[in-house]
Design a protein around this motif. Structure first.
Motif, PDB file in Angstrom:
ATOM      1  N   GLN A  77      -3.859  -0.820 -10.357  1.00 39.48           N
ATOM      2  CA  GLN A  77      -4.423   0.311  -9.628  1.00 39.48           C
ATOM      3  C   GLN A  77      -4.990   1.342 -10.610  1.00 39.48           C
ATOM      4  N   VAL A  89       1.841   2.057  -3.547  1.00 34.39           N
ATOM      5  CA  VAL A  89       0.701   2.599  -4.283  1.00 34.39           C
ATOM      6  C   VAL A  89       0.452   4.050  -3.883  1.00 34.39           C
ATOM      7  N   ASP A 129       0.831  -1.206   0.000  1.00 37.38           N
ATOM      8  CA  ASP A 129       0.000   0.000   0.000  1.00 37.38           C
ATOM      9  C   ASP A 129       0.867   1.257   0.000  1.00 37.38           C
ATOM     10  N   SER A 177       0.687   7.190  -6.441  1.00 40.06           N
ATOM     11  CA  SER A 177      -0.549   7.940  -6.659  1.00 40.06           C
ATOM     12  C   SER A 177      -0.427   9.398  -6.234  1.00 40.06           C
ATOM     13  N   LEU A 184       1.534   1.918 -11.560  1.00 35.86           N
ATOM     14  CA  LEU A 184       0.160   1.772 -11.096  1.00 35.86           C
ATOM     15  C   LEU A 184      -0.643   0.855 -12.012  1.00 35.86           C
TER      16      LEU A 184
END
Length: 210
Positions: free
Chosen positions: A118, A62, A59, A66, A113
């Protein structure tokens, strides 16, 4: 009776022989099949172990990809503002270096991603949620950006450098968090590059301001 008994004995021996041969044949077939089955299992196991390195992420990775994408997007936007607003060669050169470094990184962040399954990142600063101006991310508000666009000359240079220093400091903080918490080797490597590059640029900008 003697002939019949002998005939029975011969037939019995022949039957036993056929049974032995059949048993040998069954054993060979079973061994062969077991060997084939084990080979197939080993092949499948080997395939599963050869995982794509890009699939190794958490996480934290990510979040880094992001959030860094819109952060970079704003830095590139600020870099583009120097055109027509300043003739300071140091500011113009620095803006060009920032754009040239961060645009390829934005492409890489998008690629990661996608590989991780994602959502595609957004260049909209609002996509960073609570990580707005003053929260430590270094992101500028829309009012900050509008104010900067209204300036020119020495006033623009001073405000641009001040804002970009704060922006870089936020990026360094985000990158250091990725280095501490991230799992993906490529993402951590980028984070280390960001820390090194942007800290050096912060020093240059502080010297220009002074």
């Amino acid at each position: 009776m003697h002939v019949t008994s002998r005939t029975f004995t011969v037939l019995t021996a022949a039957a036993i022989g056929v049974g032995v041969l059949a048993g040998c044949s069954d054993d060979g077939s079973s061994t062969s099949m077991e060997g084939h089955s084990m080979g197939s299992s080993s092949t499948q196991s080997g395939s599963s172990q050869a995982a794509d390195p890009a699939a190794d992420f958490t996480d934290a990775d990510v979040m880094f990809a992001s959030m860094m994408y819109p952060h970079h997007a704003q830095a590139v936007e600020m870099a583009a503002m120097v055109d027509g607003r300043t003739t300071n060669p140091d500011v113009v050169a620095l803006a060009g270096e920032i754009a040239n470094a961060q645009k390829p990184e934005m492409d890489q962040l998008t690629s990661w991603l996608s590989a991780w399954g994602q959502p595609a990142p957004s260049a909209d600063a609002s996509s960073m949620g609570s990580m707005d101006h003053g929260s430590g991310s270094g992101m500028m508000t829309s009012q900050d950006m509008d104010s900067l666009m209204s300036l020119s000359g020495a006033e623009f240079d001073r405000q641009w450098l001040t804002m970009m220093i704060e922006h870089h400091q936020g990026a360094v903080e985000m990158a250091e968090k990725e280095i501490a918490d991230g799992s993906n080797d490529d993402a951590v490597t980028m984070a280390r590059t960001i820390v090194e590059t942007q800290n050096a640029e912060i020093s240059r900008m502080q010297q220009l301001l002074s």
